[in-house]
Design a protein around this motif. Structure first.
Motif, PDB file in Angstrom:
ATOM      1  N   GLY A 183      -2.652   6.195   1.827  1.00 29.41           N
ATOM      2  CA  GLY A 183      -1.492   7.060   1.988  1.00 29.41           C
ATOM      3  C   GLY A 183      -1.116   7.190   3.446  1.00 29.41           C
ATOM      4  N   ILE A 184      -0.058   7.931   3.689  1.00 34.52           N
ATOM      5  CA  ILE A 184       0.369   8.157   5.075  1.00 34.52           C
ATOM      6  C   ILE A 184       0.627   9.649   5.306  1.00 34.52           C
ATOM      7  N   GLU A 185       0.045  10.146   6.403  1.00 34.57           N
ATOM      8  CA  GLU A 185       0.195  11.563   6.765  1.00 34.57           C
ATOM      9  C   GLU A 185       1.192  11.689   7.912  1.00 34.57           C
ATOM     10  N   SER A 186       2.100  12.641   7.795  1.00 35.53           N
ATOM     11  CA  SER A 186       3.094  12.909   8.843  1.00 35.53           C
ATOM     12  C   SER A 186       3.792  11.630   9.304  1.00 35.53           C
ATOM     13  N   LEU A 187       4.030  10.723   8.378  1.00 35.62           N
ATOM     14  CA  LEU A 187       4.693   9.451   8.665  1.00 35.62           C
ATOM     15  C   LEU A 187       4.026   8.699   9.820  1.00 35.62           C
ATOM     16  N   SER A 188       2.727   8.948  10.027  1.00 32.68           N
ATOM     17  CA  SER A 188       2.074   8.284  11.163  1.00 32.68           C
ATOM     18  C   SER A 188       0.616   7.877  10.953  1.00 32.68           C
ATOM     19  N   GLN A 189      -0.128   8.640  10.193  1.00 26.26           N
ATOM     20  CA  GLN A 189      -1.573   8.389  10.099  1.00 26.26           C
ATOM     21  C   GLN A 189      -1.960   7.884   8.706  1.00 26.26           C
ATOM     22  N   PRO A 190      -2.480   6.654   8.590  1.00 27.07           N
ATOM     23  CA  PRO A 190      -2.956   6.202   7.274  1.00 27.07           C
ATOM     24  C   PRO A 190      -4.168   7.025   6.817  1.00 27.07           C
ATOM     25  N   LEU A 191      -4.271   7.270   5.529  1.00 28.79           N
ATOM     26  CA  LEU A 191      -5.404   8.010   4.970  1.00 28.79           C
ATOM     27  C   LEU A 191      -5.964   7.276   3.762  1.00 28.79           C
ATOM     28  N   ASN A 192      -7.258   7.361   3.602  1.00 24.07           N
ATOM     29  CA  ASN A 192      -7.951   6.814   2.451  1.00 24.07           C
ATOM     30  C   ASN A 192      -7.706   7.727   1.254  1.00 24.07           C
ATOM     31  N   ILE A 193      -7.260   7.159   0.147  1.00 25.41           N
ATOM     32  CA  ILE A 193      -7.013   7.991  -1.032  1.00 25.41           C
ATOM     33  C   ILE A 193      -7.711   7.369  -2.224  1.00 25.41           C
ATOM     34  N   ASN A 194      -8.275   8.208  -3.054  1.00 22.46           N
ATOM     35  CA  ASN A 194      -8.933   7.700  -4.250  1.00 22.46           C
ATOM     36  C   ASN A 194      -7.908   6.997  -5.148  1.00 22.46           C
ATOM     37  N   ALA A 195      -8.263   5.813  -5.617  1.00 19.92           N
ATOM     38  CA  ALA A 195      -7.321   5.003  -6.400  1.00 19.92           C
ATOM     39  C   ALA A 195      -6.960   5.657  -7.733  1.00 19.92           C
ATOM     40  N   ASP A 196      -7.905   6.370  -8.329  1.00 17.06           N
ATOM     41  CA  ASP A 196      -7.617   7.043  -9.604  1.00 17.06           C
ATOM     42  C   ASP A 196      -6.527   8.098  -9.403  1.00 17.06           C
ATOM     43  N   SER A 237       0.881  -1.172   0.000  1.00 14.80           N
ATOM     44  CA  SER A 237       0.000   0.000   0.000  1.00 14.80           C
ATOM     45  C   SER A 237       0.916   1.218   0.000  1.00 14.80           C
ATOM     46  N   GLY A 238       0.311   2.371  -0.068  1.00 17.20           N
ATOM     47  CA  GLY A 238       1.087   3.603  -0.072  1.00 17.20           C
ATOM     48  C   GLY A 238       1.745   3.899   1.257  1.00 17.20           C
ATOM     49  N   VAL A 239       1.398   3.095   2.285  1.00 13.89           N
ATOM     50  CA  VAL A 239       2.051   3.252   3.590  1.00 13.89           C
ATOM     51  C   VAL A 239       3.445   2.618   3.552  1.00 13.89           C
ATOM     52  N   ASP A 240       3.614   1.576   2.736  1.00 10.77           N
ATOM     53  CA  ASP A 240       4.896   0.868   2.686  1.00 10.77           C
ATOM     54  C   ASP A 240       6.003   1.777   2.153  1.00 10.77           C
ATOM     55  N   ASN A 241       7.038   1.902   2.950  1.00 11.25           N
ATOM     56  CA  ASN A 241       8.165   2.785   2.642  1.00 11.25           C
ATOM     57  C   ASN A 241       7.698   4.207   2.300  1.00 11.25           C
ATOM     58  N   SER A 242       6.576   4.616   2.903  1.00 18.16           N
ATOM     59  CA  SER A 242       5.996   5.949   2.652  1.00 18.16           C
ATOM     60  C   SER A 242       5.891   6.260   1.160  1.00 18.16           C
ATOM     61  N   LEU A 243       5.394   5.279   0.417  1.00 11.88           N
ATOM     62  CA  LEU A 243       5.231   5.455  -1.035  1.00 11.88           C
ATOM     63  C   LEU A 243       4.313   6.628  -1.369  1.00 11.88           C
ATOM     64  N   ILE A 244       3.175   6.703  -0.663  1.00 12.50           N
ATOM     65  CA  ILE A 244       2.214   7.776  -0.946  1.00 12.50           C
ATOM     66  C   ILE A 244       2.074   8.665   0.288  1.00 12.50           C
ATOM     67  N   GLN A 245       2.695   9.843   0.247  1.00 14.14           N
ATOM     68  CA  GLN A 245       2.593  10.770   1.367  1.00 14.14           C
ATOM     69  C   GLN A 245       1.446  11.723   1.111  1.00 14.14           C
ATOM     70  N   ALA A 246       0.692  12.017   2.163  1.00 16.10           N
ATOM     71  CA  ALA A 246      -0.548  12.756   1.955  1.00 16.10           C
ATOM     72  C   ALA A 246      -0.903  13.586   3.170  1.00 16.10           C
ATOM     73  N   GLU A 247      -1.868  14.482   2.957  1.00 15.03           N
ATOM     74  CA  GLU A 247      -2.417  15.239   4.092  1.00 15.03           C
ATOM     75  C   GLU A 247      -3.929  15.290   3.928  1.00 15.03           C
ATOM     76  N   GLN A 248      -4.645  15.491   5.031  1.00 13.80           N
ATOM     77  CA  GLN A 248      -6.105  15.533   4.963  1.00 13.80           C
ATOM     78  C   GLN A 248      -6.564  16.767   4.191  1.00 13.80           C
ATOM     79  N   TYR A 249      -7.587  16.589   3.364  1.00 13.12           N
ATOM     80  CA  TYR A 249      -8.162  17.715   2.617  1.00 13.12           C
ATOM     81  C   TYR A 249      -8.810  18.712   3.567  1.00 13.12           C
ATOM     82  N   ASN A 250      -9.781  18.195   4.305  1.00 11.07           N
ATOM     83  CA  ASN A 250     -10.563  19.057   5.201  1.00 11.07           C
ATOM     84  C   ASN A 250     -11.382  18.176   6.139  1.00 11.07           C
ATOM     85  N   SER A 251     -12.042  18.807   7.104  1.00  6.56           N
ATOM     86  CA  SER A 251     -12.747  18.021   8.118  1.00  6.56           C
ATOM     87  C   SER A 251     -14.014  17.356   7.556  1.00  6.56           C
TER      88      SER A 251
END
Ligand SMILES: Nc1ncnc2c1ncn2[C@@H]1O[C@H](COP(=O)(O)OP(=O)(O)OP(=O)(O)O)[C@@H](O)[C@H]1O
Ligand SMILES: [Mg+2]
Length: 253
Positions: free
Chosen positions: A143-156, A97-111
């Motif tokens: 994805g992974i946010e701040s190297l700590s929190q997994p996030l749901n990301i659209n596959a497209d 997944s994008g968490v492995d080796n921080s392949l997909i780094q991400a941040e939350q869009y909004n609340s």
């Protein structure tokens, strides 16, 4: 040739020849990377577990309970099933997944969207040695946010960003329709930003097609050839590679 292939949840399972095409591409010396969705199965499980979510512009708002289901289904069931099927077909595949080796780094869009990630960086270190060893990476869109929190990301979106970051020659979205349809229901052979905006404004391009098209423009801007084709048609991916089918080509961005 590096080819990113996004497999839609809706094309998974039913007697699909896409995985066979992917194994053949790898055997022929191409470098396929698979990104998968799994929206339909996630919806089924959220319903079974009585967890309610809603969609905002094609993205699923995700609370902590929903995120657990998203991870369990995408990284657990869907990813494992795909790797198993590719293996059974004679392919060499590794699920990540994008968490492995921080392949997909991400941040939350909004609340409103909660634990849904906007991609900030792709670290494709892990993909290169896999591809160099003729192994097909199969990527679950987490994805992974701040190297700590997994996030749901659209596959497209993941497929588009990975294609752009790795300078893929092609990005192919396998979905359950022949491509983008216009107001008369006719297939749009080439989708430009202008046409896309017009179709969006008219409410004809909507739902799950929106992140697909936007991701297509992201990759197209980076120089990737982008196609949306019908993955439920037998051997559609192979036919695309052979130049016998083109669905919708996304150009511009
Ligand atoms: N203008 C359009 N042309 C064609 N399809 C459209 C259009 N606008 C919306 N759609 C819808 O987009 C759908 C494809 O996106 P969807 O998110 O449902 O599938 P997917 O991305 O292939 O699978 P998954 O989301 O499970 O990974 C089509 O089935 C169709 O209903
Ligand atoms: Mg979708």
């Amino acid at each position: 040739m590096t080819i990113v292939i996004k497999i839609g949840g809706s094309t998974l399972g039913d007697n699909d020849t896409s995985l066979q095409d992917i194994v053949h591409l790898a055997e022929a010396g191409q470098r396929p990377i698979v990104v998968h969705g799994g929206g339909a199965m996630i919806t089924d499980w959220l319903t079974k577990l009585n967890i309610t979510t809603n969609f905002v512009n094609g993205l699923r708002s995700t609370n902590p309970d929903a995120l657990e289901v998203v991870i369990a289904i995408l990284r657990g069931v869907v990813n494992t099933t795909l790797v198993t099927q590719l293996t059974q077909l004679g392919g060499r595949a590794v699920g990540i997944s994008g968490v492995d080796n921080s392949l997909i780094q991400a941040e939350q869009y909004n609340s409103d969207l909660g634990l849904v990630g906007k991609i900030t960086k792709i670290n494709n270190d892990l993909l290169i040695p896999l591809l160099d060893n003729n192994i097909i990476p199969v990527i679950a869109p987490i994805g992974i946010e701040s190297l700590s929190q997994p996030l749901n990301i659209n596959a497209d979106t993941v497929a588009g960003e990975i294609a752009a970051s790795i300078n893929a020659e092609k990005l192919v979205f396998l979905t359950d329709v022949d491509g983008i349809m216009d107001d008369s229901g006719a297939l749009v052979p080439t989708l430009t930003v202008q046409t896309s905006n017009a179709l969006k404004e008219a409410g004809i391009l909507k739902g799950g097609m929106i992140p697909k098209v936007d991701a297509g423009f992201t990759a197209s801007k980076a120089g990737t050839f982008v196609h949306i084709i019908n993955g439920t048609l037998a051997y559609s991916l192979q036919q695309l590679m052979d130049g016998n089918l083109s669905g919708t080509t996304i150009k511009g961005g």
